[in-house]
Motif scaffolding. Structure first.
Motif, PDB file in Angstrom:
ATOM      1  N   GLY A  21       1.128   6.704   0.067  1.00 24.06           N
ATOM      2  CA  GLY A  21       0.290   5.553   0.339  1.00 24.06           C
ATOM      3  C   GLY A  21      -1.005   5.927   1.006  1.00 24.06           C
ATOM      4  O   GLY A  21      -1.331   7.113   1.144  1.00 24.06           O
ATOM      5  N   ARG A  22      -1.688   4.913   1.454  1.00 28.14           N
ATOM      6  CA  ARG A  22      -2.987   5.098   2.099  1.00 28.14           C
ATOM      7  C   ARG A  22      -2.821   5.847   3.412  1.00 28.14           C
ATOM      8  O   ARG A  22      -1.766   5.828   4.032  1.00 28.14           O
ATOM      9  CB  ARG A  22      -3.627   3.741   2.373  1.00 28.14           C
ATOM     10  CG  ARG A  22      -2.805   2.872   3.327  1.00 28.14           C
ATOM     11  CD  ARG A  22      -3.494   1.571   3.646  1.00 28.14           C
ATOM     12  NE  ARG A  22      -2.714   0.825   4.633  1.00 28.14           N
ATOM     13  CZ  ARG A  22      -1.881  -0.147   4.336  1.00 28.14           C
ATOM     14  NH1 ARG A  22      -1.685  -0.474   3.077  1.00 28.14           N
ATOM     15  NH2 ARG A  22      -1.220  -0.782   5.293  1.00 28.14           N
ATOM     16  N   GLY A  53       0.802  -1.216   0.000  1.00 34.19           N
ATOM     17  CA  GLY A  53       0.000   0.000   0.000  1.00 34.19           C
ATOM     18  C   GLY A  53       0.829   1.258   0.000  1.00 34.19           C
ATOM     19  O   GLY A  53       0.296   2.357  -0.195  1.00 34.19           O
TER      20      GLY A  53
END
Length: 253
Positions: free
Chosen positions: A250-251, A215
């Protein structure tokens, strides 16, 4: 979540205070969000770094008089919400680095776009520079990687994480591959074995690592390859290692 990070083994000997003065000025001028340093053993060097890198008010480390435990220090421009140290178990043969109390420093940073757990580590050196399975130092490093994997896996899988530092284990080592498999981390270099230890010191290869959880995307680059000028005019390298910088995206966490 976005962050720009650096990991660097600073080399504790040989004009350390002068070199670290230059390093502190360099990171102060940089746009790194988090800086992970290894071999910051001396309290005097740590104080020098903190005085010069004033835009990094959040500093994680563990006191262990008369040294800094593990030689590990993590600087952050953003608030730190949690920090803890996971020690490696000393294993024979006896050697001076036992005095450092090596391990991994876990620091949770609150970034503008979410949280990021940053793991700063420095494994035991392979004094034989022989990573065959039967070598005694290889067995020590393998045990430390298992302990690090267990600590990493205690952090919830949804938490964005970067694990970086001087692993003292080559990037193409089966033991590092096992660690990556056990943790689900990803090698940000994609297996590239360009040396991170200066070849003029020894032909060791890519022993500094930067690993991320799924992620997170990481764009990496080796830095501090060129010589710097110390106070007084002498030119030298900052360390026997190169640094690794990475742009992480990323997230949210």
């Amino acid at each position: 979540m976005q962050a720009r990070v650096l990991t660097f083994n600073t080399l504790f000997k040989g004009e350390a205070r002068a070199r670290m003065g230059v390093l502190a000025e360099t990171i102060e001028r940089s746009d790194y969000d988090v800086v992970c340093l290894q071999e910051v053993i001396s309290w005097r060097v740590l104080r020098l770094l903190r005085r010069a890198a004033i835009s990094y008010p959040h500093v994680s480390y563990v006191p262990m008089f008369p040294l800094v435990r593990g030689g590990l220090v993590t600087f952050s421009r953003h608030p730190v919400t949690r920090s803890h140290f996971r020690a490696y178990i000393p294993a024979r043969p006896a050697r001076p680095e036992w005095l450092l109390g090596k391990g991994a420093l876990f620091t949770r940073v609150r970034l503008p776009g979410g949280h990021l757990t940053v793991v700063n580590t420095h494994l035991s050196a392979n004094l034989d520079m022989d990573w065959s399975p039967s070598n005694v130092y290889t067995r020590v490093e393998k045990a430390e990687l298992r302990r690090l994997a267990a600590a990493v896996n205690r952090i919830p899988k949804a938490e964005p994480m970067v694990v970086m530092g001087d692993f003292n284990v080559p990037r193409d080592s089966p033991d590092l591959a096992d660690f990556i498999s056990d943790t689900g981390l990803r090698d940000a270099f994609g297996g590239d074995t360009e040396p991170t230890f200066r070849p003029e010191y020894a032909e060791i290869g890519a022993i500094d690592q930067l690993l991320v959880r799924p992620g997170i995307e990481a764009k990496t680059r080796l830095v501090f390859k060129e010589k710097v000028r110390l106070p007084g005019g002498r030119s030298t390298v900052l360390s026997d290692h190169y640094g690794i910088e990475a742009d992480l995206t990323g997230r949210n966490g």
